[in-house]
Design an enzyme around this catalytic site. Sequence first.
Site, PDB file in Angstrom:
ATOM      1  N   SER A 111       0.817  -1.201   0.000  1.00 29.84           N
ATOM      2  CA  SER A 111       0.000   0.000   0.000  1.00 29.84           C
ATOM      3  C   SER A 111       0.858   1.260   0.000  1.00 29.84           C
ATOM      4  O   SER A 111       1.935   1.292   0.601  1.00 29.84           O
ATOM      5  CB  SER A 111      -0.905   0.012   1.239  1.00 29.84           C
ATOM      6  OG  SER A 111      -1.569   1.256   1.373  1.00 29.84           O
ATOM      7  N   TYR A 133      -2.241   5.615  -4.422  1.00 34.15           N
ATOM      8  CA  TYR A 133      -3.284   6.626  -4.261  1.00 34.15           C
ATOM      9  C   TYR A 133      -2.840   7.886  -5.007  1.00 34.15           C
ATOM     10  O   TYR A 133      -1.647   8.200  -5.061  1.00 34.15           O
ATOM     11  CB  TYR A 133      -3.505   6.961  -2.781  1.00 34.15           C
ATOM     12  CG  TYR A 133      -4.336   5.956  -2.027  1.00 34.15           C
ATOM     13  CD1 TYR A 133      -5.651   5.694  -2.385  1.00 34.15           C
ATOM     14  CD2 TYR A 133      -3.804   5.277  -0.930  1.00 34.15           C
ATOM     15  CE1 TYR A 133      -6.419   4.782  -1.683  1.00 34.15           C
ATOM     16  CE2 TYR A 133      -4.565   4.365  -0.220  1.00 34.15           C
ATOM     17  CZ  TYR A 133      -5.871   4.119  -0.603  1.00 34.15           C
ATOM     18  OH  TYR A 133      -6.631   3.208   0.089  1.00 34.15           O
ATOM     19  N   THR A 159      -5.801   2.922  -7.061  1.00 32.99           N
ATOM     20  CA  THR A 159      -7.098   2.925  -6.388  1.00 32.99           C
ATOM     21  C   THR A 159      -7.843   4.200  -6.749  1.00 32.99           C
ATOM     22  O   THR A 159      -7.331   5.300  -6.534  1.00 32.99           O
ATOM     23  CB  THR A 159      -6.925   2.818  -4.865  1.00 32.99           C
ATOM     24  OG1 THR A 159      -6.295   1.563  -4.561  1.00 32.99           O
ATOM     25  CG2 THR A 159      -8.265   2.889  -4.159  1.00 32.99           C
ATOM     26  N   LYS A 232      -8.300  -0.098  -9.658  1.00 38.33           N
ATOM     27  CA  LYS A 232      -9.046  -0.756  -8.587  1.00 38.33           C
ATOM     28  C   LYS A 232     -10.158   0.171  -8.090  1.00 38.33           C
ATOM     29  O   LYS A 232      -9.900   1.324  -7.754  1.00 38.33           O
ATOM     30  CB  LYS A 232      -8.116  -1.118  -7.432  1.00 38.33           C
ATOM     31  CG  LYS A 232      -8.788  -1.796  -6.243  1.00 38.33           C
ATOM     32  CD  LYS A 232      -7.740  -2.151  -5.206  1.00 38.33           C
ATOM     33  CE  LYS A 232      -8.331  -2.874  -4.006  1.00 38.33           C
ATOM     34  NZ  LYS A 232      -9.197  -1.988  -3.196  1.00 38.33           N
ATOM     35  N   HIS A 256     -14.187  -1.335  -2.077  1.00 38.68           N
ATOM     36  CA  HIS A 256     -13.270  -1.016  -0.974  1.00 38.68           C
ATOM     37  C   HIS A 256     -13.701  -1.720   0.317  1.00 38.68           C
ATOM     38  O   HIS A 256     -13.538  -1.192   1.419  1.00 38.68           O
ATOM     39  CB  HIS A 256     -13.206   0.499  -0.748  1.00 38.68           C
ATOM     40  CG  HIS A 256     -11.834   0.996  -0.383  1.00 38.68           C
ATOM     41  ND1 HIS A 256     -10.962   1.530  -1.299  1.00 38.68           N
ATOM     42  CD2 HIS A 256     -11.178   1.041   0.816  1.00 38.68           C
ATOM     43  CE1 HIS A 256      -9.856   1.902  -0.696  1.00 38.68           C
ATOM     44  NE2 HIS A 256      -9.944   1.597   0.586  1.00 38.68           N
TER      45      HIS A 256
END
Length: 357
Positions: A111, A133, A159, A232, A256
């Site tokens: 992440s 992100y 994402t 995603k 999510h």
Amino acid sequence: MEHELDAARSTADVERLAAECLAPDVWDYVAGGSGDEVTVAANRAAFDRVRVVPRALVDVSACDTGCELFGARAALPLVVAPMAYQRLIHADGERGAAEAAAAAGVPYTISTLSSEPLEAVARAGGVTWFQLYWLRDRDLVRNLLRRAEDAGCRAVVLTVDVPVMGRRLRDLRNGFALPSSVQPVNLGDEVRERVPGDSALARHTRAAFDPSLSWRDLEWIREHTSLPLLVKGILDPRDAVRAVEEGVDGLVVSNHGGRQLDGAVPAVTALPDIVAAVANRCPVLVDSGVRSGVDVVRALALGATAVLLGRPVLWGLGAGGRGGVAKVLDLLRDELDTALRLAGCPDVAAAHDLAVR
């Protein structure tokens, strides 16, 4: 706790152990969703409504649970989903979880909000992907993409469903913040100031994430990495088609885990229409609610290439660190092997031909 973990026979058993081990506010962070958590519950209910029609008189004396995922062989059609701040759950953190994934032969997704440097996690071995992100600081985005590529990550997962963080009421009520020992180290930020009735994570997201992300930004990302790009957070077939037209290499159908728009369609419900719309032009993965090997077979039968596994990995981490994650992945492997054989599938490809009712 080690004995109890050894005795676990399902991810639900591991979930119960993790709930006993974690502080109440940390458990709320792991288990909670947004709003009234309608979508969290709907994700599970949707999986349970999928009825697979087994095939008969198929030789399943041997069963191959492996598949190819973006140029690498995976022992299961499963990827560990990107999840933030894993050292909050256990001191083994992201590195421990990545080591367990490597031992199980499945990719691990690092992440952006990892609590350990992405390079350290990538060195755990095995196949790693990097989740991105969209940040206000483009230089930082560019740097993260370069670091991921240099660290040997095999794909980038963008994402797209967090322009702002969903209203996660458990975190708001707890005034949730991170301890000083657990921070988003890849960003160099701190998320530890407690404010009653507010979430430090939500405040950080508002400050760091750029809600202007749009289709035109995919080209910018392409210019700054040569890695395969997955998007995603897709739930509408129209967005899936647009993503394919924009040249993405894969899709992850996801809400999510019920942590963003409460009331959103369950991901597994959205999956068949997206698979049909994409028409084999790129792999389609799915997450949000996967809890067992039977769920993996359900997803494969609905057209998914593979699944992303989220909360059960955190349950394993909370119940026993690296060993707990290994236990969860062992359970999924055994369940998948059994489910494929009982469905009359000698391999993963055969599961794509199963009928569902």
